[in-house]
Design a protein around this motif. Structure first.
Motif, PDB file in Angstrom:
ATOM      1  N   PRO A  11       0.830  -1.209   0.000  1.00  0.00           N
ATOM      2  CA  PRO A  11       0.000   0.000   0.000  1.00  0.00           C
ATOM      3  C   PRO A  11       0.865   1.260   0.000  1.00  0.00           C
ATOM      4  O   PRO A  11       1.173   1.812   1.063  1.00  0.00           O
ATOM      5  N   SER A  12       1.269   1.708  -1.181  1.00  0.00           N
ATOM      6  CA  SER A  12       2.093   2.918  -1.273  1.00  0.00           C
ATOM      7  C   SER A  12       1.233   4.142  -0.994  1.00  0.00           C
ATOM      8  O   SER A  12       0.001   4.041  -0.869  1.00  0.00           O
ATOM      9  N   ALA A  13       1.850   5.302  -0.923  1.00  0.00           N
ATOM     10  CA  ALA A  13       1.110   6.536  -0.675  1.00  0.00           C
ATOM     11  C   ALA A  13       0.213   6.906  -1.855  1.00  0.00           C
ATOM     12  O   ALA A  13      -0.668   7.768  -1.717  1.00  0.00           O
ATOM     13  N   ASP A  14       0.419   6.248  -3.002  1.00  0.00           N
ATOM     14  CA  ASP A  14      -0.385   6.546  -4.197  1.00  0.00           C
ATOM     15  C   ASP A  14      -0.868   5.239  -4.837  1.00  0.00           C
ATOM     16  O   ASP A  14      -0.561   4.938  -5.992  1.00  0.00           O
ATOM     17  N   GLY A  15      -1.590   4.456  -4.060  1.00  0.00           N
ATOM     18  CA  GLY A  15      -2.184   3.243  -4.601  1.00  0.00           C
ATOM     19  C   GLY A  15      -1.370   1.995  -4.315  1.00  0.00           C
ATOM     20  O   GLY A  15      -0.210   2.049  -3.899  1.00  0.00           O
ATOM     21  N   ASP A  16      -1.996   0.841  -4.549  1.00  0.00           N
ATOM     22  CA  ASP A  16      -1.370  -0.452  -4.255  1.00  0.00           C
ATOM     23  C   ASP A  16      -0.457  -0.906  -5.387  1.00  0.00           C
ATOM     24  O   ASP A  16      -0.853  -0.883  -6.553  1.00  0.00           O
ATOM     25  N   LEU A  17       0.756  -1.338  -5.019  1.00  0.00           N
ATOM     26  CA  LEU A  17       1.737  -1.827  -5.984  1.00  0.00           C
ATOM     27  C   LEU A  17       1.898  -3.329  -5.807  1.00  0.00           C
ATOM     28  O   LEU A  17       2.149  -3.812  -4.705  1.00  0.00           O
ATOM     29  N   ALA A  18       1.738  -4.070  -6.903  1.00  0.00           N
ATOM     30  CA  ALA A  18       1.754  -5.531  -6.873  1.00  0.00           C
ATOM     31  C   ALA A  18       3.184  -6.061  -6.926  1.00  0.00           C
ATOM     32  O   ALA A  18       4.063  -5.474  -7.566  1.00  0.00           O
ATOM     33  N   TYR A  19       3.395  -7.192  -6.263  1.00  0.00           N
ATOM     34  CA  TYR A  19       4.708  -7.840  -6.336  1.00  0.00           C
ATOM     35  C   TYR A  19       4.561  -9.315  -6.011  1.00  0.00           C
ATOM     36  O   TYR A  19       3.653  -9.734  -5.281  1.00  0.00           O
ATOM     37  N   LEU A  20       5.472 -10.098  -6.562  1.00  0.00           N
ATOM     38  CA  LEU A  20       5.605 -11.512  -6.237  1.00  0.00           C
ATOM     39  C   LEU A  20       6.753 -11.641  -5.244  1.00  0.00           C
ATOM     40  O   LEU A  20       7.764 -10.955  -5.386  1.00  0.00           O
ATOM     41  N   ASP A  21       6.631 -12.499  -4.258  1.00  0.00           N
ATOM     42  CA  ASP A  21       7.673 -12.686  -3.245  1.00  0.00           C
ATOM     43  C   ASP A  21       7.734 -14.181  -2.948  1.00  0.00           C
ATOM     44  O   ASP A  21       6.815 -14.732  -2.346  1.00  0.00           O
ATOM     45  N   THR A  22       8.798 -14.837  -3.403  1.00  0.00           N
ATOM     46  CA  THR A  22       8.867 -16.291  -3.282  1.00  0.00           C
ATOM     47  C   THR A  22      10.303 -16.723  -3.008  1.00  0.00           C
ATOM     48  O   THR A  22      11.243 -15.971  -3.243  1.00  0.00           O
ATOM     49  N   GLY A  23      10.474 -17.941  -2.525  1.00  0.00           N
ATOM     50  CA  GLY A  23      11.810 -18.457  -2.232  1.00  0.00           C
ATOM     51  C   GLY A  23      12.372 -17.884  -0.950  1.00  0.00           C
ATOM     52  O   GLY A  23      11.729 -17.095  -0.254  1.00  0.00           O
ATOM     53  N   SER A  24      13.599 -18.293  -0.617  1.00  0.00           N
ATOM     54  CA  SER A  24      14.265 -17.780   0.579  1.00  0.00           C
ATOM     55  C   SER A  24      15.767 -17.735   0.331  1.00  0.00           C
ATOM     56  O   SER A  24      16.299 -18.425  -0.530  1.00  0.00           O
ATOM     57  N   GLY A  25      16.439 -16.889   1.107  1.00  0.00           N
ATOM     58  CA  GLY A  25      17.876 -16.693   0.935  1.00  0.00           C
ATOM     59  C   GLY A  25      18.174 -15.240   0.637  1.00  0.00           C
ATOM     60  O   GLY A  25      17.343 -14.355   0.879  1.00  0.00           O
ATOM     61  N   ASP A  26      19.355 -14.967   0.106  1.00  0.00           N
ATOM     62  CA  ASP A  26      19.719 -13.597  -0.239  1.00  0.00           C
ATOM     63  C   ASP A  26      18.738 -13.069  -1.292  1.00  0.00           C
ATOM     64  O   ASP A  26      18.455 -13.757  -2.279  1.00  0.00           O
ATOM     65  N   PRO A  27      18.227 -11.838  -1.111  1.00  0.00           N
ATOM     66  CA  PRO A  27      17.165 -11.351  -1.996  1.00  0.00           C
ATOM     67  C   PRO A  27      17.661 -10.862  -3.359  1.00  0.00           C
ATOM     68  O   PRO A  27      18.673 -10.171  -3.466  1.00  0.00           O
ATOM     69  N   VAL A  28      16.908 -11.235  -4.380  1.00  0.00           N
ATOM     70  CA  VAL A  28      17.119 -10.785  -5.753  1.00  0.00           C
ATOM     71  C   VAL A  28      15.815 -10.160  -6.226  1.00  0.00           C
ATOM     72  O   VAL A  28      14.739 -10.758  -6.072  1.00  0.00           O
ATOM     73  N   VAL A  29      15.888  -8.962  -6.784  1.00  0.00           N
ATOM     74  CA  VAL A  29      14.698  -8.257  -7.274  1.00  0.00           C
ATOM     75  C   VAL A  29      14.739  -8.229  -8.795  1.00  0.00           C
ATOM     76  O   VAL A  29      15.719  -7.782  -9.397  1.00  0.00           O
ATOM     77  N   LEU A  30      13.663  -8.698  -9.426  1.00  0.00           N
ATOM     78  CA  LEU A  30      13.558  -8.746 -10.877  1.00  0.00           C
ATOM     79  C   LEU A  30      12.657  -7.608 -11.356  1.00  0.00           C
ATOM     80  O   LEU A  30      11.482  -7.543 -10.984  1.00  0.00           O
ATOM     81  N   LEU A  31      13.211  -6.729 -12.174  1.00  0.00           N
ATOM     82  CA  LEU A  31      12.514  -5.531 -12.642  1.00  0.00           C
ATOM     83  C   LEU A  31      12.215  -5.670 -14.133  1.00  0.00           C
ATOM     84  O   LEU A  31      13.137  -5.732 -14.950  1.00  0.00           O
ATOM     85  N   HIS A  32      10.945  -5.717 -14.467  1.00  0.00           N
ATOM     86  CA  HIS A  32      10.535  -6.024 -15.841  1.00  0.00           C
ATOM     87  C   HIS A  32      10.740  -4.851 -16.794  1.00  0.00           C
ATOM     88  O   HIS A  32      10.954  -3.709 -16.392  1.00  0.00           O
ATOM     89  N   SER A  33      10.605  -5.137 -18.078  1.00  0.00           N
ATOM     90  CA  SER A  33      10.719  -4.134 -19.134  1.00  0.00           C
ATOM     91  C   SER A  33       9.404  -3.357 -19.282  1.00  0.00           C
ATOM     92  O   SER A  33       8.392  -3.681 -18.645  1.00  0.00           O
ATOM     93  N   GLY A  34       9.428  -2.335 -20.115  1.00  0.00           N
ATOM     94  CA  GLY A  34       8.276  -1.462 -20.277  1.00  0.00           C
ATOM     95  C   GLY A  34       7.068  -2.157 -20.890  1.00  0.00           C
ATOM     96  O   GLY A  34       7.197  -3.010 -21.768  1.00  0.00           O
ATOM     97  N   TYR A  35       5.893  -1.766 -20.413  1.00  0.00           N
ATOM     98  CA  TYR A  35       4.584  -2.201 -20.920  1.00  0.00           C
ATOM     99  C   TYR A  35       4.224  -3.644 -20.566  1.00  0.00           C
ATOM    100  O   TYR A  35       3.142  -4.098 -20.917  1.00  0.00           O
ATOM    101  N   VAL A  36       5.115  -4.370 -19.871  1.00  0.00           N
ATOM    102  CA  VAL A  36       4.771  -5.738 -19.485  1.00  0.00           C
ATOM    103  C   VAL A  36       4.677  -5.798 -17.956  1.00  0.00           C
ATOM    104  O   VAL A  36       4.308  -4.830 -17.311  1.00  0.00           O
ATOM    105  N   ASP A  37       4.986  -6.940 -17.357  1.00  0.00           N
ATOM    106  CA  ASP A  37       4.892  -7.060 -15.900  1.00  0.00           C
ATOM    107  C   ASP A  37       5.816  -8.172 -15.424  1.00  0.00           C
ATOM    108  O   ASP A  37       6.651  -8.669 -16.200  1.00  0.00           O
ATOM    109  N   HIS A  38       5.663  -8.577 -14.161  1.00  0.00           N
ATOM    110  CA  HIS A  38       6.582  -9.548 -13.550  1.00  0.00           C
ATOM    111  C   HIS A  38       6.630 -10.872 -14.306  1.00  0.00           C
ATOM    112  O   HIS A  38       7.597 -11.623 -14.178  1.00  0.00           O
TER     113      HIS A  38
END
Length: 271
Positions: A11-38
């Motif tokens: 719940p950001s200050a300007d609407g809800d932002l979706a994310y997937l959160d799976t697995g365990s260990g050192d965190p890796v964040v995957l940032l998608h390309s334009g016009y698509v999604d996770h």
């Protein structure tokens, strides 16, 4: 492909932002390309989640995340999510637009980042001079301004094979998946909608500030512009290198997922 039922919402200050959160260990964040999604990372998420915590957001205005109603920066949205999840420092892996978000974030919020991988991207200050790229961008802009979704989609999908191939040279399932994601995102927006994104500027001169390892990946069939920009990025940071993945264009993670995953996992193991 992953679906909305597996997503969580910040719940950001300007609407809800979706994310997937799976697995365990050192965190890796995957940032998608334009016009698509996770879901552009579907071939990477299980491979990485075997050893890492994988966080794959839909950035604002894309996928299942809220559109902006006030000025924003994607890097700040990401920093807010990572603090909410108490997840830093993380490895950021960004494809195209996601690569720009990765370099913006390490510059603006360095304490949250321990390494960066860009793919088909360098910084938001890259100016493409390749005539083919400029033609595709102009075609896309014309279609968007006219509200012609089919013409826009055709221009968007031209980037997949790149200038040296045709759509017939690409697995039709890749084109189908990208089309599905792009249609979902574009349907969230209207022609003439105000662009509230505040770009991070002056990035080239700031690259020497990036004191974490950087890997710049490109498909070998990309135009020279993005490959040259990746090399410039790798040379500008204290600990950077650039690699190319043969036989792929702008989406090596989709076209050659096993090789892309091996390149990424090798980099992660060396940190």
């Amino acid at each position: 492909m992953t679906g909305p039922s597996e997503l969580r919402f910040f719940p950001s200050a300007d609407g809800d932002l979706a994310y997937l959160d799976t697995g365990s260990g050192d965190p890796v964040v995957l940032l998608h390309s334009g016009y698509v999604d996770h879901r552009v990372w579907d071939a990477q998420i299980p491979a990485l989640a075997a050893h890492h915590r994988v966080i794959a957001p839909d950035v604002r205005g894309h996928g299942f995340s809220a559109n902006a109603t006030e000025p924003f920066r994607w890097a700040d949205d990401l920093a807010g999510l990572l603090r909410h999840l108490d997840a830093g420092p993380v490895v950021l892996v960004g494809l195209s637009m996601g690569g720009v978000i990765a370099t913006d974030t390490v510059l603006e919020h360095p304490g949250l980042v321990r390494a960066v991988v860009t793919c088909g991207a360098a910084t938001g200050d890259v100016q493409y001079t390749d005539p083919w790229y400029q033609e595709v961008q102009a075609e896309s802009a014309r279609a968007l301004a006219a509200g012609d979704v089919q013409a826009w989609l055709a221009a968007f999908l031209r980037v997949v094979p790149g200038p040296h191939r045709t759509a017939d040279d690409v697995d039709p399932d890749i084109l189908r998946r990208l089309r599905e994601m792009a249609l979902h995102t574009i349907s969230k927006h209207t022609p003439g909608e105000k662009n509230l994104l505040v770009p991070v500027t002056g990035t080239w001169s700031r690259l020497p500030e990036i004191d974490v390892p950087v890997l710049a990946v490109n498909g070998a069939l990309e135009p020279a512009d993005p490959r040259d920009a990746a090399q410039r990025l790798a040379e500008a940071v204290p600990d950077g290198r650039a690699v190319t993945i043969d036989g792929t264009g702008h989406y090596p993670n989709m076209e050659r997922p096993e090789l892309f995953n091996r390149t990424l996992l090798d980099f992660l193991r060396a940190l």
